[in-house]
Design an enzyme around this catalytic site. Structure first.
Site, PDB file in Angstrom:
ATOM      1  N   CYS A 119       3.467   8.437   1.347  1.00  0.00           N
ATOM      2  CA  CYS A 119       3.983   7.457   2.301  1.00  0.00           C
ATOM      3  C   CYS A 119       4.141   6.143   1.539  1.00  0.00           C
ATOM      4  O   CYS A 119       3.151   5.568   1.085  1.00  0.00           O
ATOM      5  CB  CYS A 119       2.957   7.352   3.427  1.00  0.00           C
ATOM      6  SG  CYS A 119       3.350   6.137   4.661  1.00  0.00           S
ATOM      7  N   CYS A 171       6.833  -5.551  15.261  1.00  0.00           N
ATOM      8  CA  CYS A 171       6.496  -4.653  16.366  1.00  0.00           C
ATOM      9  C   CYS A 171       5.079  -4.983  16.827  1.00  0.00           C
ATOM     10  O   CYS A 171       4.191  -5.241  16.005  1.00  0.00           O
ATOM     11  CB  CYS A 171       6.618  -3.199  15.935  1.00  0.00           C
ATOM     12  SG  CYS A 171       8.306  -2.807  15.425  1.00  0.00           S
ATOM     13  N   GLU A 209       0.822  -1.207   0.000  1.00  0.00           N
ATOM     14  CA  GLU A 209       0.000   0.000   0.000  1.00  0.00           C
ATOM     15  C   GLU A 209       0.862   1.265   0.000  1.00  0.00           C
ATOM     16  O   GLU A 209       1.970   1.285   0.548  1.00  0.00           O
ATOM     17  CB  GLU A 209      -0.909  -0.006   1.228  1.00  0.00           C
ATOM     18  CG  GLU A 209      -1.780  -1.255   1.256  1.00  0.00           C
ATOM     19  CD  GLU A 209      -2.841  -1.253   2.341  1.00  0.00           C
ATOM     20  OE1 GLU A 209      -3.690  -2.148   2.310  1.00  0.00           O
ATOM     21  OE2 GLU A 209      -2.840  -0.369   3.209  1.00  0.00           O
ATOM     22  N   CYS A 226      -1.425   5.635   9.856  1.00  0.00           N
ATOM     23  CA  CYS A 226      -0.149   5.035  10.253  1.00  0.00           C
ATOM     24  C   CYS A 226      -0.358   3.680  10.901  1.00  0.00           C
ATOM     25  O   CYS A 226      -1.151   3.548  11.827  1.00  0.00           O
ATOM     26  CB  CYS A 226       0.473   5.881  11.353  1.00  0.00           C
ATOM     27  SG  CYS A 226       1.414   7.200  10.774  1.00  0.00           S
ATOM     28  N   CYS A 249       6.575  -7.228   6.902  1.00  0.00           N
ATOM     29  CA  CYS A 249       7.755  -6.809   7.666  1.00  0.00           C
ATOM     30  C   CYS A 249       8.104  -7.906   8.651  1.00  0.00           C
ATOM     31  O   CYS A 249       7.228  -8.502   9.267  1.00  0.00           O
ATOM     32  CB  CYS A 249       7.487  -5.502   8.414  1.00  0.00           C
ATOM     33  SG  CYS A 249       8.946  -4.902   9.305  1.00  0.00           S
ATOM     34  N   CYS A 266       1.742  -3.120  15.321  1.00  0.00           N
ATOM     35  CA  CYS A 266       1.756  -2.723  13.904  1.00  0.00           C
ATOM     36  C   CYS A 266       1.045  -3.766  13.035  1.00  0.00           C
ATOM     37  O   CYS A 266       1.372  -4.959  13.092  1.00  0.00           O
ATOM     38  CB  CYS A 266       3.204  -2.562  13.445  1.00  0.00           C
ATOM     39  SG  CYS A 266       3.358  -2.278  11.681  1.00  0.00           S
TER      40      CYS A 266
HETATM   41  N1  SAH Z   1       9.348   0.181   9.575  1.00  0.00           N
HETATM   42  C1  SAH Z   1       9.503   1.578   9.705  1.00  0.00           C
HETATM   43  C2  SAH Z   1       8.576   2.390   8.843  1.00  0.00           C
HETATM   44  C3  SAH Z   1       7.162   1.949   8.699  1.00  0.00           C
HETATM   45  S1  SAH Z   1       6.100   2.167  10.076  1.00  0.00           S
HETATM   46  C4  SAH Z   1       9.393   1.995  11.160  1.00  0.00           C
HETATM   47  O1  SAH Z   1       8.962   1.179  11.971  1.00  0.00           O
HETATM   48  O2  SAH Z   1       9.760   3.117  11.467  1.00  0.00           O
HETATM   49  C5  SAH Z   1       5.820   3.926  10.170  1.00  0.00           C
HETATM   50  C6  SAH Z   1       5.449   4.401  11.571  1.00  0.00           C
HETATM   51  O3  SAH Z   1       4.144   3.967  11.970  1.00  0.00           O
HETATM   52  C7  SAH Z   1       6.412   3.870  12.620  1.00  0.00           C
HETATM   53  O4  SAH Z   1       6.768   4.866  13.538  1.00  0.00           O
HETATM   54  C8  SAH Z   1       5.567   2.824  13.274  1.00  0.00           C
HETATM   55  O5  SAH Z   1       6.046   2.487  14.535  1.00  0.00           O
HETATM   56  C9  SAH Z   1       4.210   3.474  13.303  1.00  0.00           C
HETATM   57  N2  SAH Z   1       3.109   2.551  13.577  1.00  0.00           N
HETATM   58  C10 SAH Z   1       3.102   1.211  13.373  1.00  0.00           C
HETATM   59  N3  SAH Z   1       1.909   0.709  13.753  1.00  0.00           N
HETATM   60  C11 SAH Z   1       1.157   1.741  14.199  1.00  0.00           C
HETATM   61  C12 SAH Z   1      -0.193   1.857  14.678  1.00  0.00           C
HETATM   62  N4  SAH Z   1      -0.977   0.800  14.731  1.00  0.00           N
HETATM   63  N5  SAH Z   1      -0.646   3.077  15.020  1.00  0.00           N
HETATM   64  C13 SAH Z   1       0.153   4.168  14.895  1.00  0.00           C
HETATM   65  N6  SAH Z   1       1.420   4.125  14.427  1.00  0.00           N
HETATM   66  C14 SAH Z   1       1.917   2.929  14.084  1.00  0.00           C
HETATM   67 FE1  SF4 Z   2       7.985  -3.314  10.653  1.00  0.00          FE
HETATM   68 FE2  SF4 Z   2       5.708  -2.225  11.539  1.00  0.00          FE
HETATM   69 FE3  SF4 Z   2       7.833  -2.470  13.152  1.00  0.00          FE
HETATM   70 FE4  SF4 Z   2       7.897  -0.678  11.150  1.00  0.00          FE
HETATM   71  S1  SF4 Z   2       6.507  -0.651  12.921  1.00  0.00           S
HETATM   72  S2  SF4 Z   2       9.538  -2.139  11.744  1.00  0.00           S
HETATM   73  S3  SF4 Z   2       6.708  -1.787   9.593  1.00  0.00           S
HETATM   74  S4  SF4 Z   2       6.665  -4.163  12.238  1.00  0.00           S
END
Ligand code: SAH
Ligand code: SF4
Length: 382
Positions: free
Chosen positions: A109, A120, A96, A343, A116, A123
């Site tokens: 974005c 995390c 996306e 996000c 991934c 996420c």
């Molecule tokens: N992998 C990279 C970039 C993609 S995620 C990273 O982790 O930085 C982009 C941002 O969205 C990151 O700061 C991530 O932690 C945040 N993010 C992930 N899941 C989220 C959620 N459910 N609500 C709000 N922000 C989130």
């Molecule tokens: Fe991967 Fe989501 Fe963690 Fe970013 S926030 S490193 S996309 S698992």
């Protein structure tokens, strides 16, 4: 021999790689500049239409090369003007891309991986698991497409004025393909964006932060999300490999290579998990007096998550506490949640190829499971 098989896709080659490609076929390297302008500025993908190249060269390019873009599967528009695209990434999978219009800029974005591996806990992309790295063509193709699909800005410039690697995937785990994309975004012959307008967001792959500082010093955002290792080990499992002190050292050295360069620290606000004033104080102690800005992100929920967004009042108090302690802090406005484009909500469609996921229960035991630490590393593309 089938010629289609041997054609080179010129989309996604860095300016230097394109020069080398021209040199290798016995053409003048400066042809690369003309080609970059045709592809990225005029949006032309048909070599035969590139009228300032000789007819012979056009025919040769047509025979030996292609400009192959990722296929758009669907486009969705939000009530607030946000636009989301799904791009096909093979085997029924998709990634996306989200465009966020604002009066003074248009931010795209983009995604860097199909899923991934870093898992995390909060996420949606991490929950999907990991399939593969996107190619440079698949990454830059997202920007190419958005600029073609959207009207130009009122000043006549292309719709996309800023690019952030905050879609699906961890860009620094796909380093080899992300760097040529950065070079294309910055090149005056391609998208011509300034370094301030291109942001790589990382969860903290320290060796690649150090490398990026030398290779292509764009703006850096770091997903911190916790002010101590015990909590970050659980929320951002890569922390077990590269703890906060190591991560911050890399950040200050990144910022130190260029004057006036702040690092943005992203901090997702999770109700009852990382949002107390004591957490704010710990965070201020880490970042106070450093070239750091904090961007608080209200958590965006997705199906199956156990987390909840912090109350608006809690976020306000957290932000005020940080500001009082001298740390520049903003709160990100949620955009596009009616089309699941906010996000962390980007899930696309991913067939988990590595079956690495710790799962939510396991993630809460994460600090006791050093064996899991090595797994994401297998997917890091140096
Ligand atoms: N992998 C990279 C970039 C993609 S995620 C990273 O982790 O930085 C982009 C941002 O969205 C990151 O700061 C991530 O932690 C945040 N993010 C992930 N899941 C989220 C959620 N459910 N609500 C709000 N922000 C989130
Ligand atoms: Fe991967 Fe989501 Fe963690 Fe970013 S926030 S490193 S996309 S698992």
């Amino acid at each position: 021999m089938d010629k289609a098989v041997t054609k080179t896709n010129l989309l996604g080659l860095s300016p230097m790689e394109l020069e080398q490609w021209f040199a290798a076929i016995g053409e003048k390297p400066f042809r690369a500049r003309q080609l970059l302008q045709w592809i990225y500025q005029r949006g032309e993908t048909d070599f035969l239409e590139m009228t300032d190249l000789s007819k012979a060269l056009r025919a040769r390019l047509d025979e030996q090369a292609t400009v192959s873009l990722p296929e758009v599967q669907s486009q969705h528009a939000s009530e607030d003007g946000t636009v989301k695209w799904l791009f096909a990434s093979g085997n029924g999978q998709s990634v996306e891309t989200v465009f966020i219009p604002e009066p003074s800029r248009g931010t795209l974005c983009i995604s860097s991986q199909v899923g991934c591996a870093l898992d995390c806990a909060f996420c949606a992309t991490g929950h999907q698991g990991f399939n593969r790295n996107l190619t440079a063509a698949e990454i830059i193709g997202q920007v190419w497409h958005a600029n073609r699909a959207l009207p130009a800005r009122p000043n006549g410039e292309p719709a996309v004025s800023n690019v952030v690697f905050m879609g699906m995937g961890e860009p620094l785990a796909n380093y080899r393909n992300v760097v040529p994309v950065l070079e294309l975004l910055l090149s005056d012959y391609a998208f011509g964006l300034s370094r301030r307008r291109v942001t790589v967001s990382t969860s903290g792959i320290v060796p690649h932060i150090q490398k990026l500082a030398d290779d292509c010093n764009v703006s850096l955002a770091v997903s911190l999300h916790a002010p101590n290792d015990a909590l970050r080990d659980v929320l951002v499992p890569i922390n077990r490999m590269h703890p906060i002190s190591e991560l911050l050292d890399a950040c200050w050295s990144y910022a130190g290579k260029h004057t006036n360069r702040f690092i943005t620290f992203e901090y997702v606000m999770l109700n009852g998990v990382n949002d107390s004033l004591a957490h704010a104080d710990e965070l201020a102690a880490l970042l106070g007096g450093k070239p750091a800005k904090i961007n608080l992100i209200p958590f965006n929920p997705f199906p199956g998550t156990r987390f909840k967004r912090s109350a608006a009042e809690t976020i306000r108090l957290f932000q005020n506490r940080l500001k009082k302690r001298g740390v520049v802090t903003t709160t990100r406005r949620t955009r596009g949640d009616d089309i699941d484009a906010a996000c962390g909500q980007l899930a696309g469609r991913v067939n988990d190829r590595v079956q690495h996921r710790l799962g939510e229960k396991a993630a809460s035991r994460a600090s006791k499971r050093p064996a899991a630490v090595g797994k994401p590393a297998r997917e890091i593309n140096l």
